[in-house]
Enzyme design. Structure first.
Site, mmCIF file in Angstrom:
data_model
loop_
_atom_site.group_PDB
_atom_site.id
_atom_site.type_symbol
_atom_site.label_atom_id
_atom_site.label_comp_id
_atom_site.label_asym_id
_atom_site.label_seq_id
_atom_site.Cartn_x
_atom_site.Cartn_y
_atom_site.Cartn_z
ATOM 1 N N TYR A 141 0.837 -1.207 0.000
ATOM 2 C CA TYR A 141 0.000 0.000 0.000
ATOM 3 C C TYR A 141 0.872 1.257 0.000
ATOM 4 O O TYR A 141 0.684 2.155 -0.827
ATOM 5 C CB TYR A 141 -0.889 -0.036 1.240
ATOM 6 N N GLU A 143 4.125 1.721 -0.729
ATOM 7 C CA GLU A 143 4.901 1.902 -1.967
ATOM 8 C C GLU A 143 3.961 2.043 -3.163
ATOM 9 O O GLU A 143 4.263 2.767 -4.119
ATOM 10 C CB GLU A 143 5.877 0.738 -2.181
ATOM 11 N N GLY A 144 2.809 1.333 -3.104
ATOM 12 C CA GLY A 144 1.823 1.478 -4.180
ATOM 13 C C GLY A 144 1.392 2.930 -4.326
ATOM 14 O O GLY A 144 1.334 3.484 -5.427
ATOM 15 N N ASN A 170 -5.768 9.772 8.541
ATOM 16 C CA ASN A 170 -6.856 8.934 9.067
ATOM 17 C C ASN A 170 -8.192 9.671 9.127
ATOM 18 O O ASN A 170 -8.317 10.672 9.836
ATOM 19 C CB ASN A 170 -6.513 8.434 10.475
ATOM 20 N N VAL A 183 -9.206 1.370 13.137
ATOM 21 C CA VAL A 183 -9.346 1.433 14.585
ATOM 22 C C VAL A 183 -10.691 1.999 15.042
ATOM 23 O O VAL A 183 -11.301 1.464 15.978
ATOM 24 C CB VAL A 183 -8.148 2.190 15.213
ATOM 25 N N SER A 185 -13.718 2.111 13.527
ATOM 26 C CA SER A 185 -14.841 1.194 13.311
ATOM 27 C C SER A 185 -14.710 -0.012 14.243
ATOM 28 O O SER A 185 -15.703 -0.453 14.839
ATOM 29 C CB SER A 185 -14.939 0.780 11.845
ATOM 30 N N PHE A 187 -13.259 -0.198 17.275
ATOM 31 C CA PHE A 187 -13.552 0.163 18.676
ATOM 32 C C PHE A 187 -15.040 0.462 18.868
ATOM 33 O O PHE A 187 -15.638 0.057 19.868
ATOM 34 C CB PHE A 187 -12.730 1.392 19.100
ATOM 35 N N THR A 204 0.331 3.464 22.961
ATOM 36 C CA THR A 204 0.916 4.815 23.037
ATOM 37 C C THR A 204 1.148 5.406 21.648
ATOM 38 O O THR A 204 1.494 6.571 21.517
ATOM 39 C CB THR A 204 2.262 4.828 23.802
ATOM 40 N N GLN A 271 3.796 7.413 15.387
ATOM 41 C CA GLN A 271 3.070 8.670 15.543
ATOM 42 C C GLN A 271 2.713 9.219 14.171
ATOM 43 O O GLN A 271 3.424 9.001 13.192
ATOM 44 C CB GLN A 271 3.884 9.686 16.345
HETATM 45 P P1 NAD Z 1 -12.723 2.048 1.078
HETATM 46 O O1 NAD Z 1 -12.102 0.711 1.145
HETATM 47 O O2 NAD Z 1 -14.021 2.255 1.778
HETATM 48 O O3 NAD Z 1 -12.893 2.541 -0.428
HETATM 49 C C1 NAD Z 1 -12.066 2.132 -1.485
HETATM 50 C C2 NAD Z 1 -12.951 1.773 -2.657
HETATM 51 O O4 NAD Z 1 -12.139 1.383 -3.783
HETATM 52 C C3 NAD Z 1 -13.850 0.570 -2.331
HETATM 53 O O5 NAD Z 1 -15.188 0.872 -2.681
HETATM 54 C C4 NAD Z 1 -13.286 -0.554 -3.191
HETATM 55 O O6 NAD Z 1 -14.255 -1.516 -3.547
HETATM 56 C C5 NAD Z 1 -12.717 0.220 -4.365
HETATM 57 N N1 NAD Z 1 -11.657 -0.516 -5.083
HETATM 58 C C6 NAD Z 1 -10.582 -1.127 -4.564
HETATM 59 N N2 NAD Z 1 -9.843 -1.693 -5.531
HETATM 60 C C7 NAD Z 1 -10.472 -1.419 -6.707
HETATM 61 C C8 NAD Z 1 -10.211 -1.738 -8.061
HETATM 62 N N3 NAD Z 1 -9.142 -2.469 -8.418
HETATM 63 N N4 NAD Z 1 -11.071 -1.309 -9.014
HETATM 64 C C9 NAD Z 1 -12.170 -0.577 -8.679
HETATM 65 N N5 NAD Z 1 -12.468 -0.249 -7.400
HETATM 66 C C10 NAD Z 1 -11.627 -0.667 -6.430
HETATM 67 O O7 NAD Z 1 -11.623 3.079 1.649
HETATM 68 P P2 NAD Z 1 -11.701 4.647 1.851
HETATM 69 O O8 NAD Z 1 -11.332 4.910 3.257
HETATM 70 O O9 NAD Z 1 -12.954 5.198 1.319
HETATM 71 O O10 NAD Z 1 -10.462 5.130 0.959
HETATM 72 C C11 NAD Z 1 -10.648 5.752 -0.301
HETATM 73 C C12 NAD Z 1 -9.301 6.273 -0.796
HETATM 74 O O11 NAD Z 1 -8.774 7.219 0.141
HETATM 75 C C13 NAD Z 1 -8.254 5.187 -0.970
HETATM 76 O O12 NAD Z 1 -7.493 5.469 -2.138
HETATM 77 C C14 NAD Z 1 -7.386 5.347 0.242
HETATM 78 O O13 NAD Z 1 -6.066 4.930 -0.010
HETATM 79 C C15 NAD Z 1 -7.463 6.837 0.507
HETATM 80 N N6 NAD Z 1 -7.199 7.138 1.915
HETATM 81 C C16 NAD Z 1 -8.131 6.903 2.892
HETATM 82 C C17 NAD Z 1 -7.832 7.188 4.213
HETATM 83 C C18 NAD Z 1 -8.828 6.997 5.325
HETATM 84 O O14 NAD Z 1 -8.489 7.228 6.487
HETATM 85 N N7 NAD Z 1 -10.067 6.616 5.078
HETATM 86 C C19 NAD Z 1 -6.565 7.682 4.560
HETATM 87 C C20 NAD Z 1 -5.639 7.875 3.543
HETATM 88 C C21 NAD Z 1 -5.958 7.621 2.237
HETATM 89 N N1 UDP Z 2 -5.433 -0.417 16.058
HETATM 90 C C1 UDP Z 2 -5.755 -0.944 17.308
HETATM 91 N N2 UDP Z 2 -6.817 -1.786 17.397
HETATM 92 C C2 UDP Z 2 -7.595 -2.112 16.321
HETATM 93 C C3 UDP Z 2 -7.278 -1.562 15.052
HETATM 94 C C4 UDP Z 2 -6.177 -0.722 14.965
HETATM 95 O O1 UDP Z 2 -5.086 -0.666 18.308
HETATM 96 O O2 UDP Z 2 -8.559 -2.879 16.496
HETATM 97 C C5 UDP Z 2 -4.287 0.506 15.974
HETATM 98 C C6 UDP Z 2 -3.298 0.209 14.862
HETATM 99 O O3 UDP Z 2 -2.323 -0.710 15.306
HETATM 100 C C7 UDP Z 2 -2.725 1.588 14.602
HETATM 101 C C8 UDP Z 2 -3.904 2.530 14.859
HETATM 102 O O4 UDP Z 2 -4.807 1.795 15.674
HETATM 103 O O5 UDP Z 2 -1.697 1.888 15.503
HETATM 104 C C9 UDP Z 2 -4.615 2.974 13.592
HETATM 105 O O6 UDP Z 2 -4.915 1.831 12.837
HETATM 106 P P1 UDP Z 2 -5.766 1.856 11.511
HETATM 107 O O7 UDP Z 2 -5.754 0.481 10.957
HETATM 108 O O8 UDP Z 2 -7.077 2.502 11.769
HETATM 109 O O9 UDP Z 2 -4.991 2.867 10.554
HETATM 110 P P2 UDP Z 2 -3.453 3.080 10.165
HETATM 111 O O10 UDP Z 2 -2.584 2.167 10.970
HETATM 112 O O11 UDP Z 2 -3.403 2.757 8.726
HETATM 113 O O12 UDP Z 2 -3.215 4.487 10.515
#
Ligand code: NAD
Ligand code: UDP
Length: 315
Positions: A141, A143-144, A170, A183, A185, A187, A204, A271
């Protein structure tokens, strides 16, 4: 307007917003982590089209703007099939950039704070290059998305594609999937079900949580800004430890749940907090919804979902 990932959490709110301000919207999604439930209320709208499509395959349409969000975002989802995650971010982004080039559309990439990896600079500014493990479990993710950003910049420099890069921190709110694994959803669902809240590590580690309506406002402001391609951080700089978050959710849900500690996943950032100086200055944007207010709305949503009032549960 084309919204890839439009049936996901952020994408579905963006579809709502764009339709409300008078745009035609095509929502492209393979429903890997998204759901038709998120856009069901839009299916009868003549200005909205849903297309079940995997962006690894090319897509053709006459559009003037692309919001490119398609990619699994939760660690549980993006690590489920890491090769597919890379393909989505590399081949999918190439396909969307090819489309943008052909039809001369503006393309906005939803990148992520994960490009900073386990950051050595705090808070993170856009000029920081990050600290990413290229061979770890999160790298499909991280690097992607870094390659997605590189592709955006190279199509811009080489082919003059009109691009915008947003680094999302986030974000949470209604329409996160119950089984999403992130996290908030986790919790909220655990607290509402009276189950133990699973804190990974010692709790922490910090994150900074942005409510969905604030993020959508920032995304659209960035998309409409002229002469600024980014990258720009969009997130809420109010930082909190994960154990404090667990305590807050237990208090807000009035749950009898307890906290249990589970192993920290590898490469989990210690952090994370956005520096949003650029967003404030260029986009005149900053979050307005407090964590407490956003959590209350999120708790209400999951409460309805768990009681089966608002559509089918997807867990
Ligand atoms: P999500 O998983 O709810 O939404 C992603 C959507 O992309 C899904 O509906 C999934 O079915 C679709 N999808 C995945 N692979 C696909 C493919 N190959 N072809 C077509 N559709 C595809 O996640 P989200 O939280 O809504 O995230 C949306 C975007 O925002 C993502 O690019 C994510 O990396 C970015 N983002 C989200 C957060 C966050 O905290 N929610 C943080 C940083 C970046
Ligand atoms: N986390 C946790 N319990 C959970 C899910 C996540 O303690 O049930 C922690 C996770 O290890 C990370 C933080 O909460 O430190 C945020 O995780 P999340 O998966 O929401 O996002 P990201 O790590 O991608 O910021």
């Amino acid at each position: 307007m084309l919204v890839t990932g439009g049936a996901g959490f952020i994408g579905s709110h963006l579809c709502d917003y764009l339709l409300n301000i008078g745009h035609d919207v095509i929502c492209l999604d393979n429903l890997f982590s998204g759901s038709k439930d998120n856009v069901r209320h839009l299916l009868g709208n003549p200005y909205f089209e849903f297309s079940r499509h995997d962006i690894i395959q090319p897509f053709f349409a006459e559009i003037d703007q692309i919001y490119h969000l398609a990619s699994p975002a939760s660690p549980v989802h993006y690590q489920h099939n890491p090769i597919k995650t890379i393909k989505t971010n590399v081949m999918g982004t190439i396909n969307m950039l090819g489309l943008a080039r052909r039809v001369k559309a503006r393309i906005v990439l939803a990148s992520t704070s994960e490009v900073y990896g386990n950051p050595r600079m705090h808070p993170q500014t856009e000029s920081y290059w990050g600290n990413v493990n290229p061979i770890g479990l999160r790298s499909c993710y991280e690097e992607g998305k870094r390659v997605s950003e590189t592709l955006m910049m190279d199509y811009h420099r080489q082919n003059h594609v009109d691009i915008k890069i947003i680094r999302i921190f986030n974000t949470y709110g209604p329409r996160m999937a119950i089984n999403d694994g992130r996290v908030i959803s986790n919790f909220v669902v655990q607290a509402l079900n009276g189950e133990d809240l699973t804190v990974y590590g010692d709790g922490t580690q910090t994150r900074s949580f942005c409510y969905i309506s604030d993020l959508i406002e920032g995304i659209v402001r960035m998309a409409e800004a002229d002469d600024f391609i980014g990258p720009v951080n969009l997130g809420n700089p109010a930082e909190i430890t994960i154990v404090e978050l667990a305590d807050k959710i237990i208090a807000l849900t009035k749950s009898r749940s307890h906290i249990v500690f589970e192993p920290l996943p590898s490469d989990d950032p210690e952090q994370r907090c956005p520096d949003i100086t650029i967003a404030k200055k260029v986009l005149k944007w900053e979050p307005t919804v407090s964590l407490e207010a956003g959590l209350k709305k999120t708790i209400q949503y999951f409460g309805q979902r768990l009681r089966g009032k608002n559509g089918r549960a997807r867990s």
